[in-house]
Design a protein around this motif. Structure first.
Motif, PDB file in Angstrom:
ATOM      1  N   PHE A   1      11.234  52.079  -4.068  1.00  0.00           N
ATOM      2  CA  PHE A   1      11.780  52.694  -5.283  1.00  0.00           C
ATOM      3  C   PHE A   1      13.304  52.598  -5.303  1.00  0.00           C
ATOM      4  O   PHE A   1      13.895  52.219  -6.312  1.00  0.00           O
ATOM      5  N   MET A   2      13.933  52.928  -4.195  1.00  0.00           N
ATOM      6  CA  MET A   2      15.393  52.963  -4.180  1.00  0.00           C
ATOM      7  C   MET A   2      16.002  51.579  -4.335  1.00  0.00           C
ATOM      8  O   MET A   2      17.070  51.431  -4.924  1.00  0.00           O
ATOM      9  N   ARG A   3      15.327  50.543  -3.842  1.00  0.00           N
ATOM     10  CA  ARG A   3      15.869  49.190  -3.933  1.00  0.00           C
ATOM     11  C   ARG A   3      15.622  48.537  -5.285  1.00  0.00           C
ATOM     12  O   ARG A   3      16.431  47.727  -5.735  1.00  0.00           O
TER      13      ARG A   3
ATOM     14  N   ALA B   1      -3.112  51.312  -6.413  1.00  0.00           N
ATOM     15  CA  ALA B   1      -2.318  52.041  -7.411  1.00  0.00           C
ATOM     16  C   ALA B   1      -0.854  51.767  -7.105  1.00  0.00           C
ATOM     17  O   ALA B   1      -0.456  51.687  -5.934  1.00  0.00           O
ATOM     18  N   CYS B   2      -0.055  51.601  -8.144  1.00  0.00           N
ATOM     19  CA  CYS B   2       1.339  51.172  -7.983  1.00  0.00           C
ATOM     20  C   CYS B   2       2.281  52.202  -8.578  1.00  0.00           C
ATOM     21  O   CYS B   2       2.139  52.592  -9.750  1.00  0.00           O
ATOM     22  N   GLY B   3       3.254  52.626  -7.781  1.00  0.00           N
ATOM     23  CA  GLY B   3       4.231  53.581  -8.261  1.00  0.00           C
ATOM     24  C   GLY B   3       5.041  53.073  -9.435  1.00  0.00           C
ATOM     25  O   GLY B   3       5.382  53.832 -10.353  1.00  0.00           O
ATOM     26  N   PHE B   4       5.341  51.774  -9.453  1.00  0.00           N
ATOM     27  CA  PHE B   4       6.111  51.215 -10.565  1.00  0.00           C
ATOM     28  C   PHE B   4       5.277  51.172 -11.845  1.00  0.00           C
ATOM     29  O   PHE B   4       5.792  51.393 -12.933  1.00  0.00           O
ATOM     30  N   CYS B   5       3.973  50.896 -11.705  1.00  0.00           N
ATOM     31  CA  CYS B   5       3.099  50.913 -12.881  1.00  0.00           C
ATOM     32  C   CYS B   5       3.024  52.323 -13.461  1.00  0.00           C
ATOM     33  O   CYS B   5       3.057  52.501 -14.694  1.00  0.00           O
TER      34      CYS B   5
END
Length: 224
Positions: free
Chosen positions: A71-73, A167-171
């Motif tokens: 997430f941070m990158r 499951a994807c955090g960005f999605c």
């Protein structure tokens, strides 16, 4: 504006510095490919949008979760995509700008460091950690986090190991904030992130593309 989670706030200076460096690398492309005559203004607009994105970032476990680093990158590319879309830049051009500026930034790290990072990622010790964290992810302690499983190679497979992201955090982030249109650009950055560290990533499907999971398969790149 939403408050930034304390974990991300502690890393804020480094994240903002990385964003500024990335935008500096993208400046020629903003002029020549996106046809934006005021790149300094665009860069400031992106940094303002990044402030909003920081407040939207979900907490997924901080230093205890390997996905916090993802997430941070990479979440800053959401800010770039949002601003460029508002200025009428095509999705194809946005993807080129984000991918090429990201690769240029990665290549600023000395090759010896990048390849050492790649060897560490492919190591048996890291594979053991990935198995452990994959098992923990399925408990879904943090609803906005990634959920994944470790994949062992079978007979005839030509990869060292794999990860299936269910499951994807960005999605989830994109669905929550209306960024689905620019989401595939985040997926495309994975190939550069691994290749610059001497790792071959093979992937034939993604959650963002409508598949049931993202099928990451990793192997070592042969020295050239």
């Amino acid at each position: 504006m939403a408050a930034i989670h304390p974990f991300y706030d502690a890393h804020r200076a480094a994240m903002e510095a990385a964003m500024r460096q990335r935008l500096d690398l993208a400046e020629p492309m903003l002029r020549e490919r996106a046809n934006l005559p005021d790149p300094d203004g665009i860069k400031q607009e992106v940094m303002d949008e990044f402030e909003i994105v920081l407040g939207q970032m979900p907490y997924v476990g901080g230093s205890a979760s390997r996905m916090s680093d993802f997430f941070m990158r990479l979440i800053g590319f959401m800010a770039i995509g949002r601003v460029l879309r508002r200025h009428g830049v095509s999705l194809a051009v946005i993807g080129e700008i984000e991918r090429e500026s990201f690769k240029a930034q990665l290549l600023m790290v000395p090759e010896t460091e990048r390849l050492a990072s790649g060897r560490q990622f492919m190591s048996r010790e890291n594979q053991a950690l990935l198995r452990e964290q994959a098992a923990k992810s399925r408990a879904e302690e943090y609803p906005e986090d990634f959920v994944y499983e470790f994949v062992e190679p079978g007979t005839g497979d030509n990869f060292d190991f794999g990860i299936n992201y269910k499951a994807c955090g960005f999605c989830k982030f994109a669905a929550r904030h209306g960024d689905q249109e620019i989401l595939p650009h985040i997926c495309g950055l994975d190939f550069e992130a691994y290749a610059t560290r001497g790792i071959r990533l093979e992937r034939t499907q993604t959650l963002a593309g409508g598949a049931s999971h993202c099928n990451f398969r990793f192997s070592r790149l042969e020295p050239t």
